[in-house]
Design an enzyme around this catalytic site. Structure first.
Site, PDB file in Angstrom:
ATOM      1  CE  LYS A   1      -4.319   1.305   2.183  1.00  0.00           C
ATOM      2  NZ  LYS A   1      -5.075   1.604   0.975  1.00  0.00           N
TER       3      LYS A   1
HETATM    4  N1  PMP Z   1      -7.724  -2.219  -3.230  1.00  0.00           N
HETATM    5  C1  PMP Z   1      -7.167  -1.000  -3.155  1.00  0.00           C
HETATM    6  C2  PMP Z   1      -6.447  -0.457  -4.333  1.00  0.00           C
HETATM    7  C3  PMP Z   1      -7.268  -0.249  -1.971  1.00  0.00           C
HETATM    8  O1  PMP Z   1      -6.728   0.958  -1.878  1.00  0.00           O
HETATM    9  C4  PMP Z   1      -7.993  -0.781  -0.873  1.00  0.00           C
HETATM   10  C5  PMP Z   1      -8.124   0.009   0.394  1.00  0.00           C
HETATM   11  N2  PMP Z   1      -7.044  -0.220   1.242  1.00  0.00           N
HETATM   12  C6  PMP Z   1      -8.546  -2.050  -1.001  1.00  0.00           C
HETATM   13  C7  PMP Z   1      -8.388  -2.752  -2.197  1.00  0.00           C
HETATM   14  C8  PMP Z   1      -9.294  -2.687   0.141  1.00  0.00           C
HETATM   15  O2  PMP Z   1      -8.379  -3.002   1.153  1.00  0.00           O
HETATM   16  P1  PMP Z   1      -8.820  -3.105   2.689  1.00  0.00           P
HETATM   17  O3  PMP Z   1     -10.020  -3.973   2.724  1.00  0.00           O
HETATM   18  O4  PMP Z   1      -7.642  -3.725   3.330  1.00  0.00           O
HETATM   19  O5  PMP Z   1      -9.109  -1.737   3.147  1.00  0.00           O
END
Ligand code: PMP
Length: 299
Positions: free
Chosen positions: A155
Site C-alpha cells: 500500500k
Molecule cells: N484495493 C485497493 C487499491 C485499496 O486501496 C484498498 C483500500 N485499502 C482495497 C483494495 C481494500 O483493502 P482493505 O479492505 O484492506 O481496506
C-alpha cells in the site's frame, strides 16, 4: 472535508502533537517521488460501548510488509502502533473513526535508500467512502499497475496516482466510481476497494496477483465461511461480470457497498434479495461485535 481543527492531535514519531503544529520536511523523498506507505483502518464503538480498532493487527502487519516491500526502514512493532492508535483516538475523543498511519521518508533527492523513516498516525471521523447508495460504475480506461513494475500488494502512496486518475475519469463521465482491469484484461479492483460478484447464490472475487488483497476482502471470505455461502476465487472478465445478479465493492473505507450498474449493464437482482446484502449486514455487525443471525437459506 475537515480532517483536523485547532484541537486535533496526531501521533508523530513517538509523540502526541497538535495537527496544526506538526511538521514534515518539504524536501522529503515522499513528497517528491510519492515514496511512502500507508494504511486505512477503522475503529468502531462496539455494542458493548468500547472502542475497537477493526483488524488492527492485520493492518499494522500490512503496513510493515508494505514498507519492507519498497525498502523503507521500519522500526516499530505492531503492538506499539496499536497502542499509539488507541491513545490517539482517546486524545481526539473519537470512537467511530478512520485511522490513517503514513510511513514517510526523510529529505533525499537521490535514489539512494534511506537509513530512517518517520511515522504519523492521523484520525478523523469519516462516513462510508463511497456513500450508501448503490453505485454506478464505469470500466476504466486505466489498468492497474503491472505487478512486474511495482509491488502491487504494497500500500504505497505513489501507486494511488493510478487510483486518482481512474476515479477522476469515472466521475467526469457521470459515474460514481471506476473499475480497473489488470494488464491481461481481467477484472482487478476499484481505485480503493476489492470487488465481488454474485451469481445464483455464489460469490466470486479475483485471485491475488494483480490486486491489493484487502483485509475487508478476507473478512468477506471469512463471513462466507461462517454463513456457508459458496465462494470462488478466480480470474474473470468484464463480460462475465456483466452476467452477475449483483456486485459489490468492499474495503475498510467503503465497507460493503452494492453496485447498481457497470457501464450500460444494470444488475438485475434487487439488492434486498441478494446474498451480497446478507454479507453487507454481517460485516456491519462484525465490526461492532454484534452477533449476526442470517436468515439466508442456502440451496
Ligand atoms: N484495493 C485497493 C487499491 C485499496 O486501496 C484498498 C483500500 N485499502 C482495497 C483494495 C481494500 O483493502 P482493505 O479492505 O484492506 O481496506
Amino acid at each position: 472535508m475537515n480532517y483536523y481543527n485547532d484541537k486535533t492531535i496526531v501521533y508523530l514519531n513517538g509523540e502526541f502533537v497538535k495537527a496544526n503544529e506538526a511538521k514534515m520536511d518539504l524536501y522529503s523523498q515522499s513528497l517528491h517521488y510519492g515514496y511512502s506507505v500507508f494504511e486505512g483502518i477503522r475503529s468502531y464503538k462496539t455494542t458493548q460501548g468500547a472502542t475497537k480498532i477493526f483488524k488492527a493487527k492485520e493492518h499494522y502487519d500490512r503496513l510493515e510488509q508494505s514498507a519492507l516491500a519498497v525498502n523503507m526502514p521500519y522500526h516499530w512493532t505492531t503492538a506499539q502502533l496499536i497502542e499509539a492508535t488507541y491513545e490517539t483516538l482517546k486524545r481526539n475523543d473519537l470512537q467511530n473513526a478512520y485511522i490513517r498511519p503514513v510511513v514517510f521518508a526523510p529529505a533525499n533527492m537521490s535514489f539512494v535508500k534511506n537509513n530512517e523513516s518517520f511515522i504519523v498516525i492521523e484520525v478523523w471521523e469519516m462516513q462510508p467512502f463511497l456513500g450508501e447508495k448503490l453505485l454506478r460504475i464505469m470500466t476504466s480506461s486505466f489498468e492497474r499497475p503491472n505487478p512486474k513494475a511495482f509491488k502491487i500488494h504494497a500500500k504505497a502512496t505513489g501507486h494511488y496516482v493510478n487510483s486518482l486518475m481512474a476515479s477522476h475519469e469515472a466521475k467526469a463521465r457521470g459515474f460514481d466510481e471506476a473499475l480497473l482491469l489488470d494488464m491481461n484484461g481481467y477484472v482487478a479492483e476499484g481505485p480503493g476497494a476489492n470487488v465481488f460478484y454474485e451469481k445464483e447464490g455464489k460469490l466470486f472475487t479475483p485471485s491475488p496477483g494483480n490486486i491489493l488483497p484487502g483485509i475487508t476482502r478476507s473478512t468477506v471470505l471469512e463471513i462466507c465461511e461462517e454463513l456457508n455461502i459458496p465462494v470462488e476465487v478466480k480470474l474473470f472478465t468484464v463480460d462475465e461480470l456483466k452476467t452477475a445478479d449483483a456486485v459489490f465493492y468492499c474495503g475498510t473505507a467503503a465497507e460493503v457497498i452494492g453496485w447498481e450498474s457497470l457501464d450500460d449493464t444494470i444488475f438485475p437482482k434487487p439488492w434486498k434479495e441478494t446474498v451480497s446484502r446478507t454479507i453487507q449486514e454481517a460485516y456491519k455487525n462484525k465490526v461492532v461485535e454484534k452477533q449476526f443471525k442470517s436468515t439466508l437459506e442456502i440451496a
